[in-house]
Design a protein around this motif. Structure first.
Motif, PDB file in Angstrom:
ATOM      1  N   LYS A  20      12.146  33.010  -2.657  1.00 29.50           N
ATOM      2  CA  LYS A  20      12.248  34.388  -3.136  1.00 29.50           C
ATOM      3  C   LYS A  20      11.167  35.261  -2.503  1.00 29.50           C
ATOM      4  O   LYS A  20      11.452  36.344  -1.988  1.00 29.50           O
ATOM      5  N   LEU A  21       9.920  34.766  -2.493  1.00 27.94           N
ATOM      6  CA  LEU A  21       8.822  35.558  -1.910  1.00 27.94           C
ATOM      7  C   LEU A  21       9.052  35.797  -0.416  1.00 27.94           C
ATOM      8  O   LEU A  21       8.721  36.862   0.107  1.00 27.94           O
ATOM      9  N   LYS A  22       9.630  34.807   0.277  1.00 31.95           N
ATOM     10  CA  LYS A  22       9.903  34.949   1.725  1.00 31.95           C
ATOM     11  C   LYS A  22      10.891  36.067   2.023  1.00 31.95           C
ATOM     12  O   LYS A  22      10.940  36.587   3.132  1.00 31.95           O
ATOM     13  N   GLU A  48      12.750  39.265 -10.337  1.00 36.50           N
ATOM     14  CA  GLU A  48      13.484  38.049  -9.965  1.00 36.50           C
ATOM     15  C   GLU A  48      12.611  36.801 -10.163  1.00 36.50           C
ATOM     16  O   GLU A  48      13.076  35.771 -10.639  1.00 36.50           O
ATOM     17  N   LEU A  49      11.342  36.929  -9.802  1.00 44.05           N
ATOM     18  CA  LEU A  49      10.414  35.794  -9.964  1.00 44.05           C
ATOM     19  C   LEU A  49      10.138  35.499 -11.436  1.00 44.05           C
ATOM     20  O   LEU A  49      10.028  34.345 -11.841  1.00 44.05           O
ATOM     21  N   ASP A  50      10.042  36.560 -12.202  1.00 33.87           N
ATOM     22  CA  ASP A  50       9.746  36.426 -13.627  1.00 33.87           C
ATOM     23  C   ASP A  50      10.762  35.514 -14.316  1.00 33.87           C
ATOM     24  O   ASP A  50      10.420  34.736 -15.200  1.00 33.87           O
ATOM     25  N   ALA A  51      12.006  35.604 -13.865  1.00 38.51           N
ATOM     26  CA  ALA A  51      13.078  34.807 -14.470  1.00 38.51           C
ATOM     27  C   ALA A  51      12.977  33.329 -14.068  1.00 38.51           C
ATOM     28  O   ALA A  51      13.589  32.476 -14.692  1.00 38.51           O
ATOM     29  N   MET A  52      12.219  33.040 -13.014  1.00 38.35           N
ATOM     30  CA  MET A  52      12.117  31.661 -12.510  1.00 38.35           C
ATOM     31  C   MET A  52      10.958  30.884 -13.107  1.00 38.35           C
ATOM     32  O   MET A  52      10.951  29.662 -13.090  1.00 38.35           O
ATOM     33  N   LEU A  53       9.957  31.600 -13.572  1.00 40.24           N
ATOM     34  CA  LEU A  53       8.711  30.943 -13.963  1.00 40.24           C
ATOM     35  C   LEU A  53       8.753  30.380 -15.377  1.00 40.24           C
ATOM     36  O   LEU A  53       9.421  30.936 -16.245  1.00 40.24           O
ATOM     37  N   ILE A  54       8.053  29.303 -15.585  1.00 39.57           N
ATOM     38  CA  ILE A  54       7.793  28.823 -16.938  1.00 39.57           C
ATOM     39  C   ILE A  54       6.405  29.347 -17.299  1.00 39.57           C
ATOM     40  O   ILE A  54       5.389  28.932 -16.728  1.00 39.57           O
ATOM     41  N   LYS A  55       6.416  30.312 -18.203  1.00 43.55           N
ATOM     42  CA  LYS A  55       5.223  31.133 -18.432  1.00 43.55           C
ATOM     43  C   LYS A  55       3.958  30.360 -18.813  1.00 43.55           C
ATOM     44  O   LYS A  55       2.862  30.766 -18.471  1.00 43.55           O
TER      45      LYS A  55
END
Lengths: 87, 87
Positions: A20-22, A48-55
């Motif tokens: 995603k970052l790329k 988009e990244l927020d939805a991927m992370l385990i907070k």
């Protein structure tokens, strides 16, 4: 705007986060992406990244510098080109 | 001056590098140190680190921002306190 994004993300999610970052920035060191980006694009990227992370396990730090003349980067050691690596 | 230092250093050297960086800056993420530092202290720190690195394997990126008002940090996910970890 210039941004530096550093991440510390669990192994299971790290490839998705890098992919995603790329799409938005340049991969410059194992845990670092950087580049020029608009506020709108950065907002989209972070949503988009927020939805991927385990907070409670992952973290992403986003350093914004409005004018890239205000930041100076120096390197000790090797300048690697992570951006050519396949993720 | 505010600096963000990111590192990618071989396993055998990483603890020494972290110990050295902890003497000067705050450990904020697995591969990131940051903080206010004078140019003279940063120069000393980097000279000490330079002697520890294997240049073809390791890398340290140093982002200098003269005025910390010019940089804005946001966090996605967890704010960990690495600085309390023993290295």
């Amino acid at each position: 705007m210039f941004v530096v994004v550093t991440y510390d993300v669990g192994e299971k999610r790290v490839n998705r986060v890098r992919k995603k970052l790329k799409m938005y920035l340049t991969w410059t060191q194992n845990s670092v992406f950087e580049g020029e980006i608009t506020e709108a694009k950065l907002k989209k990227c972070l949503a988009e990244l927020d939805a991927m992370l385990i907070k409670c396990e992952d973290s992403l730090y986003i350093y914004r510098v409005k004018n890239s003349n205000n930041i100076k980067k120096d390197i000790l050691g090797e300048l690697k080109n992570y951006d050519d690596l396949f993720v």
